[in-house]
Scaffold this motif. Structure first.
Motif, PDB file in Angstrom:
ATOM      1  N   ASP A 130       0.301 -19.800  35.929  1.00  0.00           N
ATOM      2  CA  ASP A 130       1.648 -19.534  35.421  1.00  0.00           C
ATOM      3  C   ASP A 130       1.689 -19.418  33.895  1.00  0.00           C
ATOM      4  OD1 ASP A 130       4.582 -19.324  36.083  1.00  0.00           O
ATOM      5  OD2 ASP A 130       4.642 -21.063  34.745  1.00  0.00           O
ATOM      6  N   ASP A 131       0.892 -20.229  33.212  1.00  0.00           N
ATOM      7  CA  ASP A 131       0.909 -20.225  31.749  1.00  0.00           C
ATOM      8  C   ASP A 131       0.244 -18.988  31.146  1.00  0.00           C
ATOM      9  OD1 ASP A 131       2.289 -22.587  31.629  1.00  0.00           O
ATOM     10  OD2 ASP A 131       0.509 -23.838  31.321  1.00  0.00           O
ATOM     11  N   ASP A 132      -0.353 -18.141  31.972  1.00  0.00           N
ATOM     12  CA  ASP A 132      -0.976 -16.918  31.478  1.00  0.00           C
ATOM     13  C   ASP A 132       0.038 -15.796  31.258  1.00  0.00           C
ATOM     14  OD1 ASP A 132      -3.502 -18.054  31.506  1.00  0.00           O
ATOM     15  OD2 ASP A 132      -3.943 -17.385  33.544  1.00  0.00           O
ATOM     16  N   TYR A 133       1.268 -16.009  31.672  1.00  0.00           N
ATOM     17  CA  TYR A 133       2.304 -14.994  31.524  1.00  0.00           C
ATOM     18  C   TYR A 133       3.135 -15.270  30.270  1.00  0.00           C
ATOM     19  CZ  TYR A 133       1.192 -13.614  36.305  1.00  0.00           C
ATOM     20  OH  TYR A 133       0.540 -13.186  37.434  1.00  0.00           O
ATOM     21  N   LEU A 134       3.462 -14.216  29.531  1.00  0.00           N
ATOM     22  CA  LEU A 134       4.303 -14.367  28.365  1.00  0.00           C
ATOM     23  C   LEU A 134       5.725 -14.728  28.787  1.00  0.00           C
ATOM     24  CD1 LEU A 134       4.501 -14.058  25.268  1.00  0.00           C
ATOM     25  CD2 LEU A 134       5.179 -11.682  25.644  1.00  0.00           C
ATOM     26  N   LYS A 152      11.599 -17.488  30.521  1.00  0.00           N
ATOM     27  CA  LYS A 152      11.540 -16.427  31.530  1.00  0.00           C
ATOM     28  C   LYS A 152      10.366 -15.494  31.261  1.00  0.00           C
ATOM     29  CE  LYS A 152      16.536 -16.318  32.425  1.00  0.00           C
ATOM     30  NZ  LYS A 152      17.753 -15.464  32.430  1.00  0.00           N
ATOM     31  N   LYS A 153       9.675 -15.111  32.319  1.00  0.00           N
ATOM     32  CA  LYS A 153       8.570 -14.179  32.182  1.00  0.00           C
ATOM     33  C   LYS A 153       9.074 -12.827  31.678  1.00  0.00           C
ATOM     34  CE  LYS A 153       5.647 -16.079  35.889  1.00  0.00           C
ATOM     35  NZ  LYS A 153       4.994 -15.777  37.190  1.00  0.00           N
ATOM     36  N   VAL A 154       8.292 -12.234  30.788  1.00  0.00           N
ATOM     37  CA  VAL A 154       8.655 -10.941  30.213  1.00  0.00           C
ATOM     38  C   VAL A 154       8.120  -9.826  31.098  1.00  0.00           C
ATOM     39  CG1 VAL A 154       8.417  -9.417  28.214  1.00  0.00           C
ATOM     40  CG2 VAL A 154       8.621 -11.905  27.893  1.00  0.00           C
ATOM     41  N   LYS A 155       8.962  -8.838  31.378  1.00  0.00           N
ATOM     42  CA  LYS A 155       8.545  -7.697  32.187  1.00  0.00           C
ATOM     43  C   LYS A 155       8.359  -6.465  31.302  1.00  0.00           C
ATOM     44  CE  LYS A 155       9.742  -8.491  36.987  1.00  0.00           C
ATOM     45  NZ  LYS A 155      10.301  -7.836  38.189  1.00  0.00           N
ATOM     46  N   SER A 156       7.575  -5.519  31.799  1.00  0.00           N
ATOM     47  CA  SER A 156       7.335  -4.272  31.084  1.00  0.00           C
ATOM     48  C   SER A 156       8.607  -3.436  31.044  1.00  0.00           C
ATOM     49  CB  SER A 156       6.218  -3.481  31.771  1.00  0.00           C
ATOM     50  OG  SER A 156       6.627  -3.100  33.076  1.00  0.00           O
ATOM     51  N   LEU A 157       8.587  -2.362  30.273  1.00  0.00           N
ATOM     52  CA  LEU A 157       9.749  -1.496  30.159  1.00  0.00           C
ATOM     53  C   LEU A 157      10.121  -0.867  31.500  1.00  0.00           C
ATOM     54  CD1 LEU A 157       8.897   0.271  26.778  1.00  0.00           C
ATOM     55  CD2 LEU A 157      10.335  -1.738  27.174  1.00  0.00           C
ATOM     56  N   SER A 158       9.112  -0.648  32.344  1.00  0.00           N
ATOM     57  CA  SER A 158       9.379  -0.079  33.673  1.00  0.00           C
ATOM     58  C   SER A 158       9.962  -1.121  34.620  1.00  0.00           C
ATOM     59  CB  SER A 158       8.086   0.473  34.277  1.00  0.00           C
ATOM     60  OG  SER A 158       7.171  -0.581  34.562  1.00  0.00           O
ATOM     61  N   GLY A 159       9.788  -2.401  34.284  1.00  0.00           N
ATOM     62  CA  GLY A 159      10.302  -3.482  35.107  1.00  0.00           C
ATOM     63  C   GLY A 159       9.427  -3.849  36.282  1.00  0.00           C
ATOM     64  N   SER A 160       8.283  -3.181  36.409  1.00  0.00           N
ATOM     65  CA  SER A 160       7.415  -3.432  37.567  1.00  0.00           C
ATOM     66  C   SER A 160       6.258  -4.374  37.262  1.00  0.00           C
ATOM     67  CB  SER A 160       6.859  -2.104  38.100  1.00  0.00           C
ATOM     68  OG  SER A 160       6.129  -1.419  37.089  1.00  0.00           O
ATOM     69  N   TYR A 201       4.436  -7.562  34.747  1.00  0.00           N
ATOM     70  CA  TYR A 201       4.646  -8.662  33.818  1.00  0.00           C
ATOM     71  C   TYR A 201       3.719  -8.505  32.612  1.00  0.00           C
ATOM     72  CZ  TYR A 201       7.504 -11.168  37.221  1.00  0.00           C
ATOM     73  OH  TYR A 201       8.512 -11.535  38.079  1.00  0.00           O
ATOM     74  N   ILE A 202       4.090  -9.155  31.517  1.00  0.00           N
ATOM     75  CA  ILE A 202       3.292  -9.135  30.298  1.00  0.00           C
ATOM     76  C   ILE A 202       2.520 -10.445  30.192  1.00  0.00           C
ATOM     77  CG2 ILE A 202       3.334  -8.865  27.799  1.00  0.00           C
ATOM     78  CD1 ILE A 202       4.277  -6.419  29.451  1.00  0.00           C
ATOM     79  N   GLY A 203       1.248 -10.339  29.852  1.00  0.00           N
ATOM     80  CA  GLY A 203       0.411 -11.523  29.722  1.00  0.00           C
ATOM     81  C   GLY A 203       0.535 -12.161  28.355  1.00  0.00           C
ATOM     82  N   ASP A 204       0.206 -13.441  28.292  1.00  0.00           N
ATOM     83  CA  ASP A 204       0.216 -14.177  27.026  1.00  0.00           C
ATOM     84  C   ASP A 204      -1.212 -14.248  26.506  1.00  0.00           C
ATOM     85  OD1 ASP A 204       0.449 -15.857  24.905  1.00  0.00           O
ATOM     86  OD2 ASP A 204       1.419 -17.504  25.987  1.00  0.00           O
ATOM     87  N   ILE A 205      -1.545 -13.330  25.596  1.00  0.00           N
ATOM     88  CA  ILE A 205      -2.911 -13.233  25.092  1.00  0.00           C
ATOM     89  C   ILE A 205      -3.306 -14.463  24.278  1.00  0.00           C
ATOM     90  CG2 ILE A 205      -2.331 -12.054  22.931  1.00  0.00           C
ATOM     91  CD1 ILE A 205      -5.326 -11.306  25.271  1.00  0.00           C
TER      92      ILE A 205
END
Length: 287
Positions: free
Chosen positions: A105-109, A114-122, A124-128
Protein backbone atom coordinates in the motif's frame (compact mmCIF):
# COMPACT_ATOMS: atom_id res chain seq x y z
CA UNK A 1 64.03 1.42 2.36
CA UNK A 2 60.96 1.52 4.59
CA UNK A 3 60.35 5.13 3.59
CA UNK A 4 60.50 4.23 -0.13
CA UNK A 5 57.99 1.42 0.34
CA UNK A 6 55.67 3.81 2.17
CA UNK A 7 55.88 6.36 -0.64
CA UNK A 8 55.16 3.66 -3.24
CA UNK A 9 52.18 2.44 -1.22
CA UNK A 10 50.78 5.99 -0.96
CA UNK A 11 51.18 6.47 -4.73
CA UNK A 12 49.37 3.20 -5.43
CA UNK A 13 46.50 4.20 -3.12
CA UNK A 14 46.19 7.61 -4.77
CA UNK A 15 46.21 6.12 -8.29
CA UNK A 16 43.58 3.57 -7.25
CA UNK A 17 41.41 6.31 -5.73
CA UNK A 18 41.64 8.36 -8.93
CA UNK A 19 40.59 5.35 -10.98
CA UNK A 20 37.58 4.76 -8.74
CA UNK A 21 36.51 8.39 -9.10
CA UNK A 22 36.95 8.24 -12.89
CA UNK A 23 34.99 4.99 -13.21
CA UNK A 24 32.26 6.32 -10.95
CA UNK A 25 31.99 9.53 -12.98
CA UNK A 26 31.76 7.66 -16.28
CA UNK A 27 29.26 5.21 -14.80
CA UNK A 28 26.97 7.96 -13.60
CA UNK A 29 26.96 9.91 -16.83
CA UNK A 30 27.12 7.01 -19.29
CA UNK A 31 28.78 9.40 -21.70
CA UNK A 32 29.63 7.20 -24.65
CA UNK A 33 26.85 4.63 -24.96
CA UNK A 34 24.73 6.55 -27.49
CA UNK A 35 27.10 9.21 -28.80
CA UNK A 36 27.36 7.71 -32.31
CA UNK A 37 23.66 6.87 -32.71
CA UNK A 38 22.07 8.48 -35.79
CA UNK A 39 18.75 6.62 -36.17
CA UNK A 40 16.06 5.21 -33.89
CA UNK A 41 12.55 3.82 -33.93
CA UNK A 42 9.86 3.23 -31.30
CA UNK A 43 7.52 0.23 -31.54
CA UNK A 44 5.36 -1.24 -28.77
CA UNK A 45 3.38 -4.04 -30.45
CA UNK A 46 3.98 -7.74 -31.06
CA UNK A 47 6.75 -8.57 -33.47
CA UNK A 48 7.40 -11.11 -36.21
CA UNK A 49 10.36 -11.81 -38.49
CA UNK A 50 9.33 -9.12 -40.96
CA UNK A 51 9.25 -6.54 -38.16
CA UNK A 52 12.63 -7.65 -36.86
CA UNK A 53 14.11 -7.33 -40.34
CA UNK A 54 12.81 -3.78 -40.43
CA UNK A 55 14.22 -3.02 -37.00
CA UNK A 56 17.71 -4.09 -37.99
CA UNK A 57 17.96 -0.96 -40.14
CA UNK A 58 17.86 1.27 -37.05
CA UNK A 59 20.77 1.73 -34.69
CA UNK A 60 18.44 1.98 -31.72
CA UNK A 61 15.03 0.35 -31.18
CA UNK A 62 12.80 1.25 -28.22
CA UNK A 63 10.36 -1.64 -27.75
CA UNK A 64 7.92 -3.33 -25.39
CA UNK A 65 10.10 -5.96 -23.73
CA UNK A 66 7.20 -8.33 -23.05
CA UNK A 67 6.97 -9.14 -26.77
CA UNK A 68 10.65 -10.04 -27.11
CA UNK A 69 12.77 -13.00 -26.16
CA UNK A 70 16.55 -13.26 -26.03
CA UNK A 71 16.72 -14.73 -29.57
CA UNK A 72 15.00 -11.64 -30.97
CA UNK A 73 17.48 -9.41 -29.19
CA UNK A 74 20.38 -11.54 -30.41
CA UNK A 75 19.11 -11.16 -33.99
CA UNK A 76 19.16 -7.37 -33.75
CA UNK A 77 22.51 -7.38 -31.99
CA UNK A 78 23.95 -9.31 -34.92
CA UNK A 79 23.17 -6.23 -37.02
CA UNK A 80 24.68 -3.85 -34.44
CA UNK A 81 21.25 -2.57 -33.45
CA UNK A 82 20.71 -1.68 -29.79
CA UNK A 83 17.48 -2.76 -28.07
CA UNK A 84 16.00 -0.77 -25.19
CA UNK A 85 12.89 -1.92 -23.31
CA UNK A 86 10.01 0.37 -22.34
CA UNK A 87 9.21 0.79 -18.66
CA UNK A 88 6.80 3.13 -16.86
CA UNK A 89 8.36 4.61 -13.72
CA UNK A 90 5.56 6.56 -12.09
CA UNK A 91 2.33 5.37 -13.68
CA UNK A 92 1.31 1.83 -12.76
CA UNK A 93 -0.64 0.23 -15.60
CA UNK A 94 -3.84 -1.46 -14.45
CA UNK A 95 -2.89 -4.30 -16.80
CA UNK A 96 0.51 -4.81 -15.15
CA UNK A 97 -0.41 -7.52 -12.67
CA UNK A 98 3.19 -8.70 -12.50
CA UNK A 99 4.25 -5.37 -10.97
CA UNK A 100 1.07 -4.83 -8.96
CA UNK A 101 1.56 -8.18 -7.22
CA UNK A 102 4.94 -6.94 -5.98
CA UNK A 103 3.58 -3.75 -4.41
CA UNK A 104 2.35 -2.83 -0.94
CA UNK A 105 0.00 0.00 0.00
CA UNK A 106 2.81 2.44 0.81
CA UNK A 107 4.17 2.10 -2.74
CA UNK A 108 1.32 4.22 -4.08
CA UNK A 109 1.50 8.01 -4.14
CA UNK A 110 -1.06 9.53 -1.78
CA UNK A 111 -2.23 13.09 -1.31
CA UNK A 112 -4.47 13.84 1.66
CA UNK A 113 -4.57 10.10 2.31
CA UNK A 114 -5.98 9.25 -1.12
CA UNK A 115 -4.19 7.38 -3.88
CA UNK A 116 -3.41 9.52 -6.91
CA UNK A 117 -4.79 8.37 -10.25
CA UNK A 118 -3.50 9.10 -13.75
CA UNK A 119 -5.17 11.65 -16.01
CA UNK A 120 -7.07 8.82 -17.71
CA UNK A 121 -8.32 7.66 -14.31
CA UNK A 122 -7.45 4.04 -15.01
CA UNK A 123 -3.97 3.83 -13.47
CA UNK A 124 -2.52 4.68 -10.07
CA UNK A 125 0.68 6.68 -9.59
CA UNK A 126 3.56 5.14 -7.69
CA UNK A 127 5.56 6.79 -4.92
CA UNK A 128 9.11 6.72 -6.24
CA UNK A 129 10.36 7.85 -2.80
CA UNK A 130 9.36 4.42 -1.44
CA UNK A 131 12.40 2.16 -1.24
CA UNK A 132 10.13 -0.86 -1.63
CA UNK A 133 8.63 0.60 -4.81
CA UNK A 134 12.09 1.32 -6.22
CA UNK A 135 13.13 -2.29 -5.60
CA UNK A 136 9.88 -3.62 -7.12
CA UNK A 137 10.51 -1.59 -10.28
CA UNK A 138 14.05 -2.90 -10.58
CA UNK A 139 12.88 -6.47 -10.02
CA UNK A 140 10.31 -6.02 -12.78
CA UNK A 141 12.93 -4.52 -15.09
CA UNK A 142 15.09 -7.58 -14.37
CA UNK A 143 12.28 -9.90 -15.45
CA UNK A 144 10.92 -7.96 -18.40
CA UNK A 145 14.01 -6.40 -19.93
CA UNK A 146 17.35 -7.53 -18.58
CA UNK A 147 16.48 -11.25 -18.72
CA UNK A 148 16.13 -10.77 -22.51
CA UNK A 149 19.71 -9.44 -22.71
CA UNK A 150 18.53 -6.01 -23.83
CA UNK A 151 20.93 -3.08 -23.83
CA UNK A 152 18.91 -0.79 -21.65
CA UNK A 153 15.67 0.65 -20.39
CA UNK A 154 13.45 3.49 -21.59
CA UNK A 155 11.92 5.24 -18.59
CA UNK A 156 8.49 6.71 -19.27
CA UNK A 157 6.00 8.77 -17.17
CA UNK A 158 8.83 10.58 -15.34
CA UNK A 159 6.83 13.74 -16.13
CA UNK A 160 4.66 12.96 -13.09
CA UNK A 161 7.46 14.17 -10.84
CA UNK A 162 7.55 17.55 -12.58
CA UNK A 163 3.78 17.94 -12.21
CA UNK A 164 4.38 18.64 -8.51
CA UNK A 165 7.11 21.26 -8.90
CA UNK A 166 4.80 23.85 -7.30
CA UNK A 167 4.58 21.66 -4.19
CA UNK A 168 8.21 21.87 -2.98
CA UNK A 169 7.95 19.30 -0.19
CA UNK A 170 6.38 16.60 -2.36
CA UNK A 171 8.44 17.53 -5.40
CA UNK A 172 11.77 17.26 -3.61
CA UNK A 173 10.67 14.01 -1.99
CA UNK A 174 9.88 12.47 -5.37
CA UNK A 175 12.98 13.94 -6.98
CA UNK A 176 15.23 12.51 -4.27
CA UNK A 177 13.49 9.15 -4.61
CA UNK A 178 14.00 9.15 -8.36
CA UNK A 179 17.71 9.79 -7.93
CA UNK A 180 18.00 6.92 -5.44
CA UNK A 181 16.17 4.67 -7.90
CA UNK A 182 18.53 5.65 -10.74
CA UNK A 183 21.54 5.08 -8.50
CA UNK A 184 20.29 1.62 -7.53
CA UNK A 185 19.69 0.78 -11.19
CA UNK A 186 23.18 1.86 -12.21
CA UNK A 187 24.73 0.08 -9.24
CA UNK A 188 23.13 -3.18 -10.33
CA UNK A 189 23.77 -2.68 -14.06
CA UNK A 190 26.73 -0.30 -14.56
CA UNK A 191 26.68 -0.72 -18.36
CA UNK A 192 22.92 -0.28 -18.65
CA UNK A 193 21.75 2.29 -21.20
CA UNK A 194 19.08 4.53 -19.68
CA UNK A 195 16.89 6.79 -21.79
CA UNK A 196 14.36 9.08 -20.13
CA UNK A 197 11.19 10.36 -21.79
CA UNK A 198 10.71 14.09 -21.17
CA UNK A 199 10.62 15.09 -17.47
CA UNK A 200 12.77 18.14 -18.24
CA UNK A 201 12.96 19.54 -14.70
CA UNK A 202 13.96 16.14 -13.35
CA UNK A 203 16.56 15.90 -16.11
CA UNK A 204 18.09 19.29 -15.33
CA UNK A 205 18.22 18.67 -11.58
CA UNK A 206 19.00 14.97 -11.19
CA UNK A 207 18.90 12.47 -14.01
CA UNK A 208 21.49 14.07 -16.33
CA UNK A 209 24.06 12.44 -14.04
CA UNK A 210 22.75 8.94 -14.72
CA UNK A 211 21.07 8.72 -18.12
CA UNK A 212 22.57 8.20 -21.57
CA UNK A 213 19.73 9.68 -23.57
CA UNK A 214 16.71 11.97 -23.29
CA UNK A 215 13.72 11.56 -25.59
CA UNK A 216 11.78 14.73 -26.33
CA UNK A 217 8.42 13.28 -27.30
CA UNK A 218 5.99 15.61 -29.13
CA UNK A 219 8.89 17.86 -30.10
CA UNK A 220 7.86 21.03 -31.89
CA UNK A 221 9.85 24.17 -32.54
CA UNK A 222 8.88 26.71 -29.85
CA UNK A 223 10.02 29.48 -32.16
CA UNK A 224 6.97 28.95 -34.38
CA UNK A 225 4.71 30.58 -31.78
CA UNK A 226 7.47 32.55 -30.03
CA UNK A 227 6.75 30.65 -26.80
CA UNK A 228 9.25 32.13 -24.32
CA UNK A 229 8.73 29.46 -21.64
CA UNK A 230 9.31 26.60 -24.06
CA UNK A 231 12.28 28.41 -25.60
CA UNK A 232 13.83 28.64 -22.13
CA UNK A 233 13.21 24.91 -21.58
CA UNK A 234 14.83 24.17 -24.93
CA UNK A 235 17.89 26.24 -24.06
CA UNK A 236 18.20 24.62 -20.62
CA UNK A 237 17.93 21.08 -21.99
CA UNK A 238 20.42 21.83 -24.77
CA UNK A 239 22.94 23.26 -22.31
CA UNK A 240 22.68 20.45 -19.76
CA UNK A 241 22.72 17.73 -22.43
CA UNK A 242 25.76 19.16 -24.19
CA UNK A 243 27.71 19.71 -20.97
CA UNK A 244 27.05 16.18 -19.74
CA UNK A 245 27.19 14.45 -23.15
CA UNK A 246 23.64 13.13 -22.98
CA UNK A 247 22.21 12.18 -26.39
CA UNK A 248 18.89 13.86 -27.19
CA UNK A 249 16.29 12.20 -29.39
CA UNK A 250 13.30 14.10 -30.75
CA UNK A 251 10.08 12.80 -32.24
CA UNK A 252 7.50 15.04 -33.89
CA UNK A 253 4.02 14.53 -35.24
CA UNK A 254 3.63 17.90 -36.96
CA UNK A 255 5.62 20.88 -38.31
CA UNK A 256 8.13 18.48 -39.78
CA UNK A 257 10.48 20.86 -41.57
CA UNK A 258 10.86 23.35 -38.71
CA UNK A 259 11.12 20.73 -35.97
CA UNK A 260 13.58 18.57 -37.88
CA UNK A 261 15.72 21.58 -38.79
CA UNK A 262 15.86 22.75 -35.17
CA UNK A 263 16.68 19.27 -33.87
CA UNK A 264 19.40 18.79 -36.47
CA UNK A 265 20.90 22.21 -35.73
CA UNK A 266 21.41 21.05 -32.13
CA UNK A 267 22.97 17.77 -33.29
CA UNK A 268 20.01 15.87 -31.88
CA UNK A 269 18.53 12.74 -33.49
CA UNK A 270 15.12 13.37 -35.04
CA UNK A 271 12.27 11.06 -36.03
CA UNK A 272 9.15 12.25 -37.82
CA UNK A 273 6.07 10.13 -37.24
CA UNK A 274 2.30 10.09 -37.62
CA UNK A 275 0.11 10.74 -34.60
CA UNK A 276 -2.24 7.88 -35.48
CA UNK A 277 -0.80 4.45 -34.59
CA UNK A 278 2.54 6.15 -34.02
CA UNK A 279 4.07 3.31 -32.00
CA UNK A 280 1.84 0.41 -33.00
CA UNK A 281 2.16 0.21 -36.78
CA UNK A 282 5.24 -0.97 -38.60
CA UNK A 283 5.21 -0.30 -42.32
CA UNK A 284 7.77 -2.81 -43.53
CA UNK A 285 7.60 -1.37 -47.05
CA UNK A 286 9.45 1.71 -45.87
CA UNK A 287 12.37 -0.17 -44.30
Amino acid sequence: MIKSKLIIRIIVILVFACLIILISSNRLKGQSALKDTTSFRIYYRKIDLATLKGMKNYELNIVEGSFFDSDDVFFLHSYKSKVVGYYSVMEIGDWDTSLIDKLVDDDYLKIDGKKVKSLSGSNYIGDISSSHFQDALIKSIDERIMSKKMDGVFLDTVDWIDYYKDNPILYNKLLDGYEIFLNKLKDKYPALIIIQNRGFNSFEKVSYKYIDGLLWENFSSPYLNNDSEKIQTLENVAQVAKKNKVAVFTISFDSENDSRALSNSLNWIHLQSQMENRYSKWDINTN
